[in-house]
Write a protein that holds these residues in place. Structure first.
Motif, PDB file in Angstrom:
ATOM      1  N   VAL A   3      -2.978   1.359 -22.718  1.00 32.59           N
ATOM      2  CA  VAL A   3      -3.532   1.141 -21.379  1.00 32.59           C
ATOM      3  C   VAL A   3      -3.123  -0.238 -20.866  1.00 32.59           C
ATOM      4  CG1 VAL A   3      -5.701   0.800 -20.114  1.00 32.59           C
ATOM      5  CG2 VAL A   3      -5.438   2.757 -21.640  1.00 32.59           C
ATOM      6  N   ALA A   4      -3.141  -1.240 -21.720  1.00 29.98           N
ATOM      7  CA  ALA A   4      -2.714  -2.581 -21.313  1.00 29.98           C
ATOM      8  C   ALA A   4      -1.255  -2.576 -20.884  1.00 29.98           C
ATOM      9  CB  ALA A   4      -2.936  -3.567 -22.458  1.00 29.98           C
ATOM     10  N   ALA A   5      -0.423  -1.859 -21.607  1.00 31.37           N
ATOM     11  CA  ALA A   5       0.994  -1.772 -21.233  1.00 31.37           C
ATOM     12  C   ALA A   5       1.163  -1.102 -19.878  1.00 31.37           C
ATOM     13  CB  ALA A   5       1.763  -1.009 -22.306  1.00 31.37           C
ATOM     14  N   VAL A   6       0.369  -0.075 -19.610  1.00 36.94           N
ATOM     15  CA  VAL A   6       0.428   0.601 -18.308  1.00 36.94           C
ATOM     16  C   VAL A   6       0.047  -0.365 -17.197  1.00 36.94           C
ATOM     17  CG1 VAL A   6      -0.652   2.419 -16.898  1.00 36.94           C
ATOM     18  CG2 VAL A   6       0.069   2.906 -19.234  1.00 36.94           C
ATOM     19  N   TYR A   7      -0.987  -1.164 -17.406  1.00 35.61           N
ATOM     20  CA  TYR A   7      -1.389  -2.144 -16.400  1.00 35.61           C
ATOM     21  C   TYR A   7      -0.294  -3.176 -16.144  1.00 35.61           C
ATOM     22  CZ  TYR A   7      -6.264  -0.827 -15.678  1.00 35.61           C
ATOM     23  OH  TYR A   7      -7.413  -0.173 -15.310  1.00 35.61           O
ATOM     24  N   PHE A   8       0.456  -3.566 -17.170  1.00 35.48           N
ATOM     25  CA  PHE A   8       1.504  -4.564 -16.994  1.00 35.48           C
ATOM     26  C   PHE A   8       2.774  -3.990 -16.367  1.00 35.48           C
ATOM     27  CE2 PHE A   8      -0.722  -6.979 -20.453  1.00 35.48           C
ATOM     28  CZ  PHE A   8      -1.093  -8.039 -19.638  1.00 35.48           C
ATOM     29  N   VAL A   9       2.996  -2.684 -16.511  1.00 41.17           N
ATOM     30  CA  VAL A   9       4.242  -2.084 -16.051  1.00 41.17           C
ATOM     31  C   VAL A   9       4.129  -1.500 -14.643  1.00 41.17           C
ATOM     32  CG1 VAL A   9       5.892  -0.239 -16.536  1.00 41.17           C
ATOM     33  CG2 VAL A   9       5.024  -1.630 -18.388  1.00 41.17           C
ATOM     34  N   LEU A  10       2.994  -0.903 -14.305  1.00 37.03           N
ATOM     35  CA  LEU A  10       2.857  -0.196 -13.034  1.00 37.03           C
ATOM     36  C   LEU A  10       2.065  -1.009 -12.009  1.00 37.03           C
ATOM     37  CD1 LEU A  10       1.981   3.390 -14.313  1.00 37.03           C
ATOM     38  CD2 LEU A  10       4.185   2.543 -13.525  1.00 37.03           C
ATOM     39  N   PRO A  11       2.507  -0.983 -10.755  1.00 37.75           N
ATOM     40  CA  PRO A  11       1.696  -1.619  -9.701  1.00 37.75           C
ATOM     41  C   PRO A  11       0.445  -0.795  -9.418  1.00 37.75           C
ATOM     42  CG  PRO A  11       3.676  -0.650  -8.766  1.00 37.75           C
ATOM     43  CD  PRO A  11       3.774  -0.493 -10.253  1.00 37.75           C
ATOM     44  N   ALA A  12      -0.477  -1.369  -8.665  1.00 36.43           N
ATOM     45  CA  ALA A  12      -1.788  -0.745  -8.452  1.00 36.43           C
ATOM     46  C   ALA A  12      -1.700   0.611  -7.776  1.00 36.43           C
ATOM     47  CB  ALA A  12      -2.679  -1.675  -7.637  1.00 36.43           C
ATOM     48  N   ASP A  13      -0.730   0.829  -6.895  1.00 36.72           N
ATOM     49  CA  ASP A  13      -0.670   2.120  -6.215  1.00 36.72           C
ATOM     50  C   ASP A  13      -0.059   3.222  -7.069  1.00 36.72           C
ATOM     51  OD1 ASP A  13       1.906   1.154  -6.138  1.00 36.72           O
ATOM     52  OD2 ASP A  13       2.266   1.675  -4.044  1.00 36.72           O
ATOM     53  N   GLN A  14       0.564   2.873  -8.199  1.00 37.62           N
ATOM     54  CA  GLN A  14       1.142   3.880  -9.077  1.00 37.62           C
ATOM     55  C   GLN A  14       0.311   4.137 -10.331  1.00 37.62           C
ATOM     56  OE1 GLN A  14       5.146   2.762  -9.970  1.00 37.62           O
ATOM     57  NE2 GLN A  14       5.851   3.081  -7.879  1.00 37.62           N
ATOM     58  N   LEU A  15      -0.801   3.428 -10.470  1.00 39.00           N
ATOM     59  CA  LEU A  15      -1.686   3.682 -11.610  1.00 39.00           C
ATOM     60  C   LEU A  15      -2.304   5.065 -11.486  1.00 39.00           C
ATOM     61  CD1 LEU A  15      -3.648   0.314 -11.864  1.00 39.00           C
ATOM     62  CD2 LEU A  15      -1.993   1.189 -13.500  1.00 39.00           C
ATOM     63  N   PRO A  16      -2.630   5.707 -12.598  1.00 38.82           N
ATOM     64  CA  PRO A  16      -3.360   6.969 -12.509  1.00 38.82           C
ATOM     65  C   PRO A  16      -4.678   6.759 -11.766  1.00 38.82           C
ATOM     66  CG  PRO A  16      -2.555   6.624 -14.739  1.00 38.82           C
ATOM     67  CD  PRO A  16      -2.287   5.369 -13.987  1.00 38.82           C
ATOM     68  N   SER A  17      -5.112   7.767 -11.036  1.00 42.62           N
ATOM     69  CA  SER A  17      -6.279   7.608 -10.158  1.00 42.62           C
ATOM     70  C   SER A  17      -7.568   7.351 -10.923  1.00 42.62           C
ATOM     71  CB  SER A  17      -6.444   8.841  -9.277  1.00 42.62           C
ATOM     72  OG  SER A  17      -6.643   9.988 -10.073  1.00 42.62           O
ATOM     73  N   PHE A  18      -7.634   7.671 -12.209  1.00 46.74           N
ATOM     74  CA  PHE A  18      -8.859   7.441 -12.981  1.00 46.74           C
ATOM     75  C   PHE A  18      -8.910   6.039 -13.593  1.00 46.74           C
ATOM     76  CE2 PHE A  18      -5.809   9.623 -15.671  1.00 46.74           C
ATOM     77  CZ  PHE A  18      -5.763   8.817 -16.782  1.00 46.74           C
ATOM     78  N   PHE A  19      -7.848   5.248 -13.442  1.00 46.52           N
ATOM     79  CA  PHE A  19      -7.836   3.871 -13.935  1.00 46.52           C
ATOM     80  C   PHE A  19      -8.574   2.965 -12.962  1.00 46.52           C
ATOM     81  CE2 PHE A  19      -4.285   2.944 -17.148  1.00 46.52           C
ATOM     82  CZ  PHE A  19      -4.492   4.138 -17.802  1.00 46.52           C
ATOM     83  N   PRO A  20      -9.393   2.044 -13.466  1.00 52.50           N
ATOM     84  CA  PRO A  20      -9.972   1.037 -12.572  1.00 52.50           C
ATOM     85  C   PRO A  20      -8.852   0.167 -11.990  1.00 52.50           C
ATOM     86  CG  PRO A  20     -11.094   1.041 -14.686  1.00 52.50           C
ATOM     87  CD  PRO A  20      -9.895   1.921 -14.824  1.00 52.50           C
ATOM     88  N   GLY A  21      -8.929  -0.094 -10.705  1.00 48.24           N
ATOM     89  CA  GLY A  21      -7.913  -0.900 -10.048  1.00 48.24           C
ATOM     90  C   GLY A  21      -6.879  -0.101  -9.297  1.00 48.24           C
ATOM     91  N   HIS A  22      -6.972   1.226  -9.330  1.00 50.89           N
ATOM     92  CA  HIS A  22      -6.041   2.059  -8.567  1.00 50.89           C
ATOM     93  C   HIS A  22      -6.319   1.874  -7.081  1.00 50.89           C
ATOM     94  CE1 HIS A  22      -3.650   5.491  -7.315  1.00 50.89           C
ATOM     95  NE2 HIS A  22      -4.671   5.854  -6.581  1.00 50.89           N
ATOM     96  N   GLU A  23      -5.326   1.390  -6.335  1.00 56.55           N
ATOM     97  CA  GLU A  23      -5.474   1.178  -4.895  1.00 56.55           C
ATOM     98  C   GLU A  23      -4.212   1.670  -4.208  1.00 56.55           C
ATOM     99  OE1 GLU A  23      -6.666  -2.866  -3.864  1.00 56.55           O
ATOM    100  OE2 GLU A  23      -7.196  -3.159  -5.962  1.00 56.55           O
ATOM    101  N   GLU A  24      -4.373   2.537  -3.220  1.00 60.90           N
ATOM    102  CA  GLU A  24      -3.228   3.042  -2.471  1.00 60.90           C
ATOM    103  C   GLU A  24      -2.632   1.933  -1.621  1.00 60.90           C
ATOM    104  OE1 GLU A  24      -1.642   5.958  -2.576  1.00 60.90           O
ATOM    105  OE2 GLU A  24      -3.005   6.588  -4.167  1.00 60.90           O
ATOM    106  N   GLY A  25      -1.317   1.835  -1.609  1.00 57.55           N
ATOM    107  CA  GLY A  25      -0.619   0.884  -0.769  1.00 57.55           C
ATOM    108  C   GLY A  25      -0.582  -0.544  -1.291  1.00 57.55           C
ATOM    109  N   VAL A  26      -1.120  -0.798  -2.457  1.00 60.46           N
ATOM    110  CA  VAL A  26      -1.122  -2.149  -3.031  1.00 60.46           C
ATOM    111  C   VAL A  26      -0.041  -2.208  -4.102  1.00 60.46           C
ATOM    112  CG1 VAL A  26      -2.488  -3.864  -4.271  1.00 60.46           C
ATOM    113  CG2 VAL A  26      -3.559  -2.418  -2.561  1.00 60.46           C
TER     114      VAL A  26
END
Length: 66
Positions: free
Chosen positions: A15-38
């Motif tokens: 999960v930490a690797a996903v947070y470091f690799v993907l921007p907020a708008d590409q995170l899975p929708s169930f992850f905290p911090g998922h924001e469209e357009g960010v």
């Protein structure tokens, strides 16, 4: 118990690797911090997940020595 701690630690490191690799708008929708357009990264979320993962892995190793 050792297996559960180790698995949770590995999952949190992924999960930490996903947070470091993907921007907020590409995170899975169930992850905290998922924001469209960010397009910024959530590095604080990644750091916390990584530290928690390392702590759980260390606890699993420590429990295995007993």
């Amino acid at each position: 118990m050792k297996l559960v701690l180790t698995l949770l630690g590995v999952v949190l490191l992924v999960v930490a690797a996903v947070y470091f690799v993907l921007p907020a708008d590409q995170l899975p929708s169930f992850f905290p911090g998922h924001e469209e357009g960010v397009t910024r990264m959530h590095t604080k979320h990644g750091i916390v997940a990584g530290v928690a993962g390392l702590v759980l892995l260390a606890a699993g190793v420590w429990m295995g020595r007993k």
